[in-house]
Design an enzyme around this catalytic site. Structure first.
Site, PDB file in Angstrom:
ATOM      1  N   ASP A 151      -3.093  -5.728  13.389  1.00 24.42           N
ATOM      2  CA  ASP A 151      -3.995  -5.273  14.460  1.00 24.42           C
ATOM      3  C   ASP A 151      -4.961  -6.401  14.786  1.00 24.42           C
ATOM      4  OD1 ASP A 151      -3.598  -2.131  14.038  1.00 24.42           O
ATOM      5  OD2 ASP A 151      -3.883  -3.107  12.094  1.00 24.42           O
TER       6      ASP A 151
ATOM      7  N   ARG B 160       7.237   1.736   1.189  1.00 27.37           N
ATOM      8  CA  ARG B 160       7.484   0.296   1.309  1.00 27.37           C
ATOM      9  C   ARG B 160       7.939  -0.271  -0.036  1.00 27.37           C
ATOM     10  NH1 ARG B 160       4.708  -2.334   6.232  1.00 27.37           N
ATOM     11  NH2 ARG B 160       6.458  -1.689   7.517  1.00 27.37           N
TER      12      ARG B 160
ATOM     13  N   GLY C 230       0.815  -1.207   0.000  1.00 29.16           N
ATOM     14  CA  GLY C 230       0.000   0.000   0.000  1.00 29.16           C
ATOM     15  C   GLY C 230       0.853   1.263   0.000  1.00 29.16           C
TER      16      GLY C 230
ATOM     17  N   ARG D 219       2.379  11.487  -8.192  1.00 29.91           N
ATOM     18  CA  ARG D 219       1.808  11.593  -6.835  1.00 29.91           C
ATOM     19  C   ARG D 219       2.628  10.847  -5.790  1.00 29.91           C
ATOM     20  NH1 ARG D 219      -4.339  12.609  -6.744  1.00 29.91           N
ATOM     21  NH2 ARG D 219      -4.645  13.464  -8.790  1.00 29.91           N
TER      22      ARG D 219
ATOM     23  N   SER E  88      -1.311  -5.290   5.140  1.00 31.25           N
ATOM     24  CA  SER E  88      -1.611  -5.632   6.530  1.00 31.25           C
ATOM     25  C   SER E  88      -3.135  -5.667   6.698  1.00 31.25           C
ATOM     26  CB  SER E  88      -0.998  -4.608   7.484  1.00 31.25           C
ATOM     27  OG  SER E  88      -1.545  -3.337   7.224  1.00 31.25           O
TER      28      SER E  88
ATOM     29  N   ARG F  74       6.242  -5.057  13.247  1.00 29.11           N
ATOM     30  CA  ARG F  74       5.631  -4.849  11.925  1.00 29.11           C
ATOM     31  C   ARG F  74       6.656  -5.091  10.830  1.00 29.11           C
ATOM     32  NH1 ARG F  74       1.303  -1.308   9.894  1.00 29.11           N
ATOM     33  NH2 ARG F  74      -0.193  -1.192  11.568  1.00 29.11           N
TER      34      ARG F  74
ATOM     35  N   ARG G 159      -0.577  -8.286  -4.064  1.00 29.13           N
ATOM     36  CA  ARG G 159      -0.633  -7.288  -2.992  1.00 29.13           C
ATOM     37  C   ARG G 159       0.023  -7.851  -1.744  1.00 29.13           C
ATOM     38  NH1 ARG G 159      -2.595  -3.949   0.948  1.00 29.13           N
ATOM     39  NH2 ARG G 159      -4.210  -4.732   2.339  1.00 29.13           N
TER      40      ARG G 159
HETATM   41  N1  HPA Z   1      -9.134  -2.141   9.184  1.00 25.68           N
HETATM   42  C1  HPA Z   1      -8.967  -1.958   7.878  1.00 25.68           C
HETATM   43  N2  HPA Z   1      -7.793  -2.115   7.283  1.00 25.68           N
HETATM   44  C2  HPA Z   1      -6.737  -2.459   8.032  1.00 25.68           C
HETATM   45  C3  HPA Z   1      -6.859  -2.660   9.404  1.00 25.68           C
HETATM   46  C4  HPA Z   1      -8.121  -2.493   9.990  1.00 25.68           C
HETATM   47  O1  HPA Z   1      -8.282  -2.654  11.191  1.00 25.68           O
HETATM   48  N3  HPA Z   1      -5.626  -2.977   9.878  1.00 25.68           N
HETATM   49  C5  HPA Z   1      -4.781  -2.983   8.818  1.00 25.68           C
HETATM   50  N4  HPA Z   1      -5.461  -2.670   7.711  1.00 25.68           N
END
Ligand code: HPA
Length: 235
Positions: free
Chosen positions: A205, A25, A21, A44, A91, A218, A88
């Site tokens: 998360d 990175r 994303g 951009r 995370s 991470r 892709r």
């Molecule tokens: N929500 C949406 N996208 C994400 C999250 C999340 O909690 N964590 C990492 N990408």
């Protein structure tokens, strides 16, 4: 000819493109994993690079956040730059207690609250699924590395800050492993334009517990996932 969002020349991209994303990175991946990498686009600041890995030509490019962003880059890469495989690397937030921080998920299919695939399918549901061969390669490569992955479905949401808290429990009950924001878009673009796509995710998360990885953790889990992605990309 360049596209509105990619300034590369024809032939600048490899047929296989790894897509994190975050464009920084993308730069990190190119510096750390590619040989003879060179920048090919920076519109951009959505940076893209092409180099080689184990002798195979590969590209890496950021895709930004959300379905519209990844859809733009994926479409232009496939339609104009000849990309055939998009992977892709991202995370996600885990939705179930049996999914742990640091787990790597091979996203087999993606449900979504985005409307893009219904637009494609004239209002009907569309099965947004990974390319099976790529998914199988990821699982086999992970087993070889003795780092097993979770394989299952995810949910692609347009909202990071979602107002419907009850949704998470419902999705978890239906076996959805995690929530993220791009995969249904990526798999839809791949289907529309005849490319092959896969998404690998690290659990950064946990939605149920509120736990999240430290920046160091991470990085480590991200690196492990990238190694797996390169196994898939280079095979
Ligand atoms: N929500 C949406 N996208 C994400 C999250 C999340 O909690 N964590 C990492 N990408």
């Amino acid at each position: 000819m360049a596209t509105p969002h990619i300034s590369a020349s024809p032939g600048d991209f490899a047929e296989v493109v790894l897509m994190p994303g975050d464009p920084l990175r993308a730069r990190y991946i190119s510096e750390r994993f590619l040989e003879n990498a060179r920048p090919v686009t920076s519109v951009r600041n959505m940076l893209g690079f092409t180099g080689t890995f184990r002798g195979k030509r590969l590209s890496v490019m950021g895709h930004g956040m959300g379905v519209p962003s990844i859809s733009i880059y994926a479409t232009e890469l496939v339609r104009t730059y000849g990309a055939k495989v998009l992977i892709r690397v991202g995370s996600c937030g885990a939705l179930r207690t049996d999914v742990k921080l640091r787990d790597v998920i091979v996203a087999m299919g993606a449900g979504t609250d985005s409307n893009v695939n219904r637009m494609r399918a004239m209002g009907h549901d569309f099965p947004a699924v990974a390319d099976f061969t790529l998914a199988r390669r990821a699982v086999e490569a992970a087993e070889k590395r003795n780092k097993p992955v979770r394989v299952g479905n995810v949910f692609t949401s347009d909202l990071f800050y979602h107002p419907q808290e009850a949704l998470n429990a419902t999705l978890a009950k239906m076996g959805i492993l995690a929530v993220e924001m791009e995969i249904a878009g990526l798999y839809g673009v791949a289907a529309e334009f005849g490319a092959r796509a896969l998404a690998l995710l690290t659990v950064s998360d946990h939605i149920l517990t509120g736990e999240h990885l430290s920046p160091e953790d991470r990085q480590t889990t991200f690196d492990e996932m990238i190694e797996l992605a390169f196994d898939v990309a280079a095979s």
